[in-house]
Design an enzyme around this catalytic site. Sequence first.
Site, PDB file in Angstrom:
ATOM      1  N   CYS A   1      -2.525  11.599   1.103  1.00  0.00           N
ATOM      2  CA  CYS A   1      -1.784  10.329   0.957  1.00  0.00           C
ATOM      3  C   CYS A   1      -0.317  10.508   0.548  1.00  0.00           C
ATOM      4  CB  CYS A   1      -2.471   9.458  -0.086  1.00  0.00           C
ATOM      5  SG  CYS A   1      -4.221   9.239   0.213  1.00  0.00           S
TER       6      CYS A   1
ATOM      7  N   LYS B   1       0.845  -1.209   0.000  1.00  0.00           N
ATOM      8  CA  LYS B   1       0.000   0.000   0.000  1.00  0.00           C
ATOM      9  C   LYS B   1       0.879   1.257   0.000  1.00  0.00           C
ATOM     10  CE  LYS B   1      -2.815   3.300   0.798  1.00  0.00           C
ATOM     11  NZ  LYS B   1      -3.516   3.880  -0.322  1.00  0.00           N
TER      12      LYS B   1
HETATM   13  N1  SAJ Z   1       0.469  15.380  -8.751  1.00  0.00           N
HETATM   14  C1  SAJ Z   1       1.488  15.900  -9.514  1.00  0.00           C
HETATM   15  N2  SAJ Z   1       1.816  15.257 -10.664  1.00  0.00           N
HETATM   16  C2  SAJ Z   1       1.186  14.148 -11.094  1.00  0.00           C
HETATM   17  C3  SAJ Z   1       0.134  13.616 -10.320  1.00  0.00           C
HETATM   18  C4  SAJ Z   1      -0.202  14.250  -9.139  1.00  0.00           C
HETATM   19  O1  SAJ Z   1       2.115  16.900  -9.158  1.00  0.00           O
HETATM   20  O2  SAJ Z   1       1.534  13.642 -12.153  1.00  0.00           O
HETATM   21  C5  SAJ Z   1       0.107  16.009  -7.487  1.00  0.00           C
HETATM   22  C6  SAJ Z   1      -1.340  16.477  -7.456  1.00  0.00           C
HETATM   23  O3  SAJ Z   1      -1.491  17.758  -7.966  1.00  0.00           O
HETATM   24  C7  SAJ Z   1      -1.649  16.392  -5.977  1.00  0.00           C
HETATM   25  C8  SAJ Z   1      -0.799  15.222  -5.476  1.00  0.00           C
HETATM   26  O4  SAJ Z   1       0.190  15.041  -6.460  1.00  0.00           O
HETATM   27  O5  SAJ Z   1      -1.260  17.586  -5.317  1.00  0.00           O
HETATM   28  C9  SAJ Z   1      -1.541  13.941  -5.208  1.00  0.00           C
HETATM   29  O6  SAJ Z   1      -2.259  13.551  -6.339  1.00  0.00           O
HETATM   30  P1  SAJ Z   1      -2.869  12.095  -6.689  1.00  0.00           P
HETATM   31  O7  SAJ Z   1      -3.564  12.201  -7.961  1.00  0.00           O
HETATM   32  O8  SAJ Z   1      -1.880  11.029  -6.557  1.00  0.00           O
HETATM   33  O9  SAJ Z   1      -3.988  11.994  -5.696  1.00  0.00           O
HETATM   34  P2  SAJ Z   1      -4.407  11.533  -4.272  1.00  0.00           P
HETATM   35  O10 SAJ Z   1      -3.671  11.990  -3.113  1.00  0.00           O
HETATM   36  O11 SAJ Z   1      -5.818  11.894  -4.338  1.00  0.00           O
HETATM   37  O12 SAJ Z   1      -4.127   9.977  -4.306  1.00  0.00           O
HETATM   38  C10 SAJ Z   1      -5.106   9.075  -4.197  1.00  0.00           C
HETATM   39  C11 SAJ Z   1      -4.391   7.934  -3.542  1.00  0.00           C
HETATM   40  N3  SAJ Z   1      -5.391   7.329  -2.713  1.00  0.00           N
HETATM   41  C12 SAJ Z   1      -5.130   6.752  -1.513  1.00  0.00           C
HETATM   42  O13 SAJ Z   1      -4.025   6.525  -1.075  1.00  0.00           O
HETATM   43  C13 SAJ Z   1      -6.289   6.388  -0.680  1.00  0.00           C
HETATM   44  C14 SAJ Z   1      -3.614   7.120  -4.538  1.00  0.00           C
HETATM   45  O14 SAJ Z   1      -3.363   5.837  -4.024  1.00  0.00           O
HETATM   46  C15 SAJ Z   1      -4.266   6.938  -5.896  1.00  0.00           C
HETATM   47  O15 SAJ Z   1      -3.238   6.504  -6.763  1.00  0.00           O
HETATM   48  C16 SAJ Z   1      -4.811   8.238  -6.419  1.00  0.00           C
HETATM   49  O16 SAJ Z   1      -5.672   8.787  -5.429  1.00  0.00           O
HETATM   50  C17 SAJ Z   1      -5.585   8.010  -7.718  1.00  0.00           C
HETATM   51  O17 SAJ Z   1      -5.986   8.982  -8.330  1.00  0.00           O
HETATM   52  O18 SAJ Z   1      -5.804   6.884  -8.111  1.00  0.00           O
END
Ligand code: SAJ
Length: 447
Positions: A271, A217
């Site tokens: 996360c 995880k």
């Molecule tokens: N981000 C970037 N570049 C990217 C992708 C994301 O800078 O290429 C930034 C986003 O702007 C944000 C942060 O990273 O600030 C997190 O983004 P995320 O899309 O990974 O989103 P989360 O935090 O909503 O992640 C969740 C996670 N869920 C849990 O742990 C319960 C993750 O496991 C999932 O991979 C993700 O959602 C998803 O979208 O599937």
Amino acid sequence: MKLLEAISKHTCKIGVVGLGHVGLTVAAVFADRGFTVFGCDLIRSQVKSIMSGNLKLFELGLAKMVNNNVKSGKFSATTDCLNVAKTCEIMIICVQTPLSRDQQPDLSFLRSACETVGHGMTKQKLVLIMSSVPPGTTTEMSRILERVSGLSCEKDFWLSYCPERLTPGNSVRDFINSDRIIGGVDAQSTRLTSHLFQEVVKGKVFLTNSLTVEIAKLAENTFRDVNIAFANELALICEQDGVDVQEVVRLANTHPRVNIHRPGCGVGGPCLPKDPYLLLVKAKQHTEHSLIRCSRRLNSFMESHTISMILTALRLAKKDVTGSRISVLGVTYKKGTSDVRGAPSKFIIQELLRLGAHVNVYDPLCTECFGGKNCTGPYEAIANTDCLVILTDHREFASLNLWKVKEIMNKPACLVDGRRVINPAKVKSIGIRYYGIGFGKRNKVRR
Ligand code: SAJ
């Protein structure tokens, strides 16, 4: 076995401890599939809003699902966790596991939840932990449950770790459709948990032991964090070399085994900024050389880098940050959510205020402004400001009327795009000065 049969017939009662994004989604979906679910949370107002149909969570379809099941009597919420623990055959723990200031996990909510569940424990019950936890936590919690209940894990009751992968904003859809990984402390715990989930979810279920799932995880979110750090480092290199990182990533990703993420002004959310530290809790041997720790630092640095970009934009426009007027579009940590947990906007806005700037803030999905002035629309925020800064990739920002933006901003109009939502060529053709993460200015700065 009695519990297995009750799971198949949906006749067992399920208790959910912690009614945040994850817990409430879990409770609502199980209730919707016919189980009788009792949720408990220490926050009285949360319980009250669930029971009175006044939920304030930005989760697609969740409020409706909760309301329907409260009305039908399949779901109810209370602050009395002990009573729920005594009543239910299955207890699902979804409490928060935050980090302290020195990046150490605070497991006090989880320990306390396990103590309560232990007090309500009788033989033949199943306990599931869903919170993100450092490796080894499920075993630690089994000891608490045993000590408090006087019963024996594996023999008298069962325990599994089954983390969530849901995206805030789309938790119901993700809960039902995502594949999931489940690890019990023994084979029977794993079997019961797998059986339970197969009754309610459509995704595949992969089975192993609890320690492997705990690490897997954390590995998922840490992989994303490290990948984004790599994208951010590329962005910094491209800025120096006068190249656009978006083009570099697009081209590199045409390789069939390459998938570079998007660079940006920082990484937020509940996360990604946390899970890498949970993974490192017991890793003592290689701390100095940790790629994971270094990636975390680089991703945090992007917030300061965005501030530097804003200061450069102001300096080149012959303006001092003190007394300058700045508009910030986007506060939430990513698009399509009202969630501001860990959002880069907090540091960036507060730092600009500390430097003496006036900061107007607009976000279509939330009213948090971290000390800036809350505006009700993008153009109200942008009017009479010296620099426009975009910190979230909300869809609405990509279609800003740039002619209008130029007209209402102080001269010369400057735009700092922290999420690369606007086409630089278009901005420049209109006569707005453009700065973007990873957007190197050709023929300007050479190494
Ligand atoms: N981000 C970037 N570049 C990217 C992708 C994301 O800078 O290429 C930034 C986003 O702007 C944000 C942060 O990273 O600030 C997190 O983004 P995320 O899309 O990974 O989103 P989360 O935090 O909503 O992640 C969740 C996670 N869920 C849990 O742990 C319960 C993750 O496991 C999932 O991979 C993700 O959602 C998803 O979208 O599937």
